[in-house]
Design a protein around this motif. Structure first.
Motif, short mmCIF file in Angstrom:
data_model
loop_
_atom_site.label_atom_id
_atom_site.label_comp_id
_atom_site.label_asym_id
_atom_site.label_seq_id
_atom_site.Cartn_x
_atom_site.Cartn_y
_atom_site.Cartn_z
N LEU A 171 0.82 -1.21 0.00
CA LEU A 171 0.00 0.00 0.00
C LEU A 171 0.86 1.26 0.00
O LEU A 171 1.93 1.29 0.60
N VAL A 172 0.36 2.29 -0.68
CA VAL A 172 0.99 3.60 -0.59
C VAL A 172 0.50 4.28 0.69
O VAL A 172 -0.42 3.80 1.36
N ASN A 173 1.12 5.38 1.03
CA ASN A 173 0.71 6.10 2.24
C ASN A 173 -0.69 6.67 2.09
O ASN A 173 -1.17 6.90 0.99
N ASP A 174 -1.34 6.88 3.22
CA ASP A 174 -2.70 7.42 3.22
C ASP A 174 -2.71 8.79 3.89
O ASP A 174 -2.49 8.89 5.11
N PRO A 175 -2.92 9.89 3.12
CA PRO A 175 -3.17 9.89 1.67
C PRO A 175 -1.87 9.99 0.88
O PRO A 175 -0.81 10.23 1.44
N SER A 176 -1.99 9.83 -0.46
CA SER A 176 -0.86 10.00 -1.37
C SER A 176 -1.29 10.86 -2.56
O SER A 176 -1.14 10.48 -3.71
N VAL A 177 -1.82 12.03 -2.22
CA VAL A 177 -2.35 12.93 -3.25
C VAL A 177 -1.28 13.32 -4.26
O VAL A 177 -1.57 13.56 -5.43
N PHE A 178 -0.02 13.38 -3.82
CA PHE A 178 1.06 13.78 -4.72
C PHE A 178 1.18 12.86 -5.92
O PHE A 178 1.68 13.26 -6.97
N LEU A 179 0.69 11.61 -5.82
CA LEU A 179 0.77 10.68 -6.93
C LEU A 179 -0.27 10.97 -8.01
O LEU A 179 -0.25 10.33 -9.06
N GLN A 180 -1.15 11.93 -7.77
CA GLN A 180 -2.11 12.31 -8.81
C GLN A 180 -1.39 12.90 -10.02
O GLN A 180 -1.94 12.93 -11.12
N ILE A 201 -7.74 -1.29 -4.76
CA ILE A 201 -8.79 -0.31 -4.45
C ILE A 201 -8.29 0.68 -3.40
O ILE A 201 -8.48 1.90 -3.53
N SER A 202 -7.64 0.17 -2.37
CA SER A 202 -7.11 1.05 -1.31
C SER A 202 -6.09 2.03 -1.87
O SER A 202 -6.09 3.21 -1.51
N ASN A 203 -5.23 1.56 -2.76
CA ASN A 203 -4.20 2.45 -3.29
C ASN A 203 -4.78 3.57 -4.14
O ASN A 203 -4.38 4.74 -3.98
N VAL A 204 -5.72 3.26 -5.02
CA VAL A 204 -6.28 4.34 -5.85
C VAL A 204 -7.12 5.28 -4.99
O VAL A 204 -7.18 6.50 -5.26
N ASN A 205 -7.77 4.77 -3.95
CA ASN A 205 -8.50 5.65 -3.03
C ASN A 205 -7.56 6.56 -2.26
O ASN A 205 -7.89 7.73 -1.99
N ARG A 206 -6.41 6.05 -1.88
CA ARG A 206 -5.44 6.87 -1.15
C ARG A 206 -4.84 7.95 -2.04
O ARG A 206 -4.47 9.03 -1.56
N ILE A 207 -4.73 7.67 -3.33
CA ILE A 207 -4.22 8.68 -4.26
C ILE A 207 -5.28 9.73 -4.54
O ILE A 207 -5.00 10.93 -4.53
N SER A 208 -6.51 9.30 -4.79
CA SER A 208 -7.58 10.27 -5.09
C SER A 208 -7.98 11.05 -3.84
O SER A 208 -8.28 12.25 -3.92
N ASP A 209 -8.01 10.38 -2.69
CA ASP A 209 -8.28 11.03 -1.40
C ASP A 209 -9.57 11.85 -1.43
O ASP A 209 -9.61 13.00 -1.01
N THR A 210 -10.63 11.23 -1.90
CA THR A 210 -11.95 11.88 -1.91
C THR A 210 -12.81 11.27 -0.81
O THR A 210 -12.40 10.32 -0.13
N ASP A 211 -14.01 11.79 -0.68
CA ASP A 211 -14.90 11.31 0.38
C ASP A 211 -15.53 9.95 0.08
O ASP A 211 -16.05 9.30 0.98
N SER A 212 -15.49 9.54 -1.18
CA SER A 212 -16.13 8.27 -1.55
C SER A 212 -15.15 7.36 -2.26
O SER A 212 -14.21 7.81 -2.93
N SER A 213 -15.37 6.06 -2.14
CA SER A 213 -14.50 5.06 -2.75
C SER A 213 -14.71 5.02 -4.25
O SER A 213 -15.80 5.28 -4.77
#
Length: 371
Positions: A171-180, A201-213
């Motif tokens: 897993l990437v860090n939570d969050p990982s917005v910089f990967l956007q 799923i967890s990784n793309v959610n951590r990158i997007s860092d939005t309120d919904s999966s």
């Protein structure tokens, strides 16, 4: 046993190894897939080297690079077990006769777990040993190699033009917005029982860092079963929203997640066999918006910068550039035709990303590093 034959064989091996130790990369010729055992080079791992058909050391040209990480079943000691890496992924594709437009380096480790430090040490060796276009360095891997790809992205995204992690566990860090800001197209099978799809799923959610999966858009069958078709979820970094489309669709912005309806653990064969995936990968670059001559060709310089950057193109149509901070906040917007100089001296140091829209149909992103 014939002792004379055995002695002669051992002597020949010693001579061959001595020659290899004095040799320097590249070890093969254009179009060749060459084993470079651990100890025969200064690389931290044994590896397979593929050189593209147009490779020519005397030309002065630089070449794109793909670092391809293997899964656990291809682990080995980097010497007499090095051929194990040919069993899957890009090395298998090459061994079956495919020609790719980049230098492909496929390292082998004993546990298939390449850390971020491992990536950097191999990267430095390759850059020192081969003529590499450092704007076009790509990373991909399958299973444990997918984990290794995420490891590289976590700490060295600034060296990576694009990545394809396939069914990785880490897993990437939570969050990982910089990967956007980094083009990432990730893949997984819904029914993977070895590495659960929840990891991707967890990784793309951590990158997007939005309120919904990302999975709120997925059309489950019978409550929580796989859909009847493959689907690709796309993340728009400007609106910070997800969208979904049926099929295996390349990223419209930077981040896309293709979820295959079935296939067990092996989601890599159909991914690497898809020419559209490789075409997308090789079209990405850190400091240009497109490699393809079919789209607008942009240049951005100087990058990194401590003040202003200039974006230029030979195309004279009106375009718009938008600059975003690492958190996704728009900090600059302007229209231009062939060239525009953007003053970034008022912004704090760090990584930003710019998006250019032309003719309402061509949209590309690139990194800007402010020192």
């Amino acid at each position: 046993m014939n002792t004379k034959t055995t002695t002669l064989t051992a002597f020949c091996i010693i001579i061959i190894n001595s020659l290899l130790l004095t040799a320097q990369a590249p070890y093969g010729s254009a179009g060749e897939h060459t084993a470079v055992p651990l100890g025969d080079s200064e690389a931290p791992f044994g590896y397979y080297e593929y050189l593209p058909l147009d490779f020519d050391t005397s030309s002065g040209e630089t070449y794109p690079l793909v670092i391809s990480y293997h899964g656990s079943s291809s682990s080995g000691n980097g010497t007499w077990e090095l051929d194990y890496v040919l069993s899957a992924g890009l090395p298998k594709l090459i061994s079956n006769g495919s020609d790719l437009e980049a230098i492909i380096i496929s390292p082998q480790s004993t546990d298939a777990n390449f850390s971020a430090t491992d990536f950097l040490s191999l990267y430095n060796y390759i850059i020192d040993s081969y003529n590499i276009n450092t704007d076009r360095v790509y990373v991909t891997g399958l299973s444990s190699g997918g984990s290794s790809t995420w490891n590289a992205l976590k700490e060295h995204y600034d060296k990576i033009a694009a990545a394809i992690p396939i069914c990785g566990y880490n897993l990437v860090n939570d969050p990982s917005v910089f990967l956007q800001q980094t083009p990432i197209w990730t893949f997984h099978n819904f029914d993977d029982s070895v590495i659960d799809v929840s990891r991707t799923i967890s990784n793309v959610n951590r990158i997007s860092d939005t309120d919904s999966s990302v999975m709120t858009l997925y059309p489950y069958e019978n409550g929580d079963d796989a859909a009847n078709e493959d689907y690709t979820m796309q993340f728009d970094s400007s609106t910070q929203t997800w969208s979904i489309g049926e099929g295996r669709n390349e990223p419209l912005d930077n981040l896309a997640f293709t979820l295959y309806k079935d296939g067990g653990h092996n989601s890599w064969t159909k991914t690497y066999d898809n020419q559209a995936v490789l075409d997308w990968l090789f079209s990405q670059s850190i400091n240009t918006l497109s490699i393809s001559e079919k789209t607008l060709d942009f240049k951005l310089y100087p990058n990194p910068t401590s003040g202003s950057v200039t974006i230029s193109t030979k195309n004279e149509t009106e375009k718009k550039i938008e600059v975003y901070s690492i958190s996704g906040k728009k900090v600059y917007e302007s229209s231009f035709f062939r060239e525009l100089t953007v003053d970034l001296s008022a912004y704090s140091s760090g990584v930003y990303f710019a998006k250019v829209v032309a003719n309402d149909s061509i949209e590309k992103s690139m990194k800007i590093i402010i020192n």
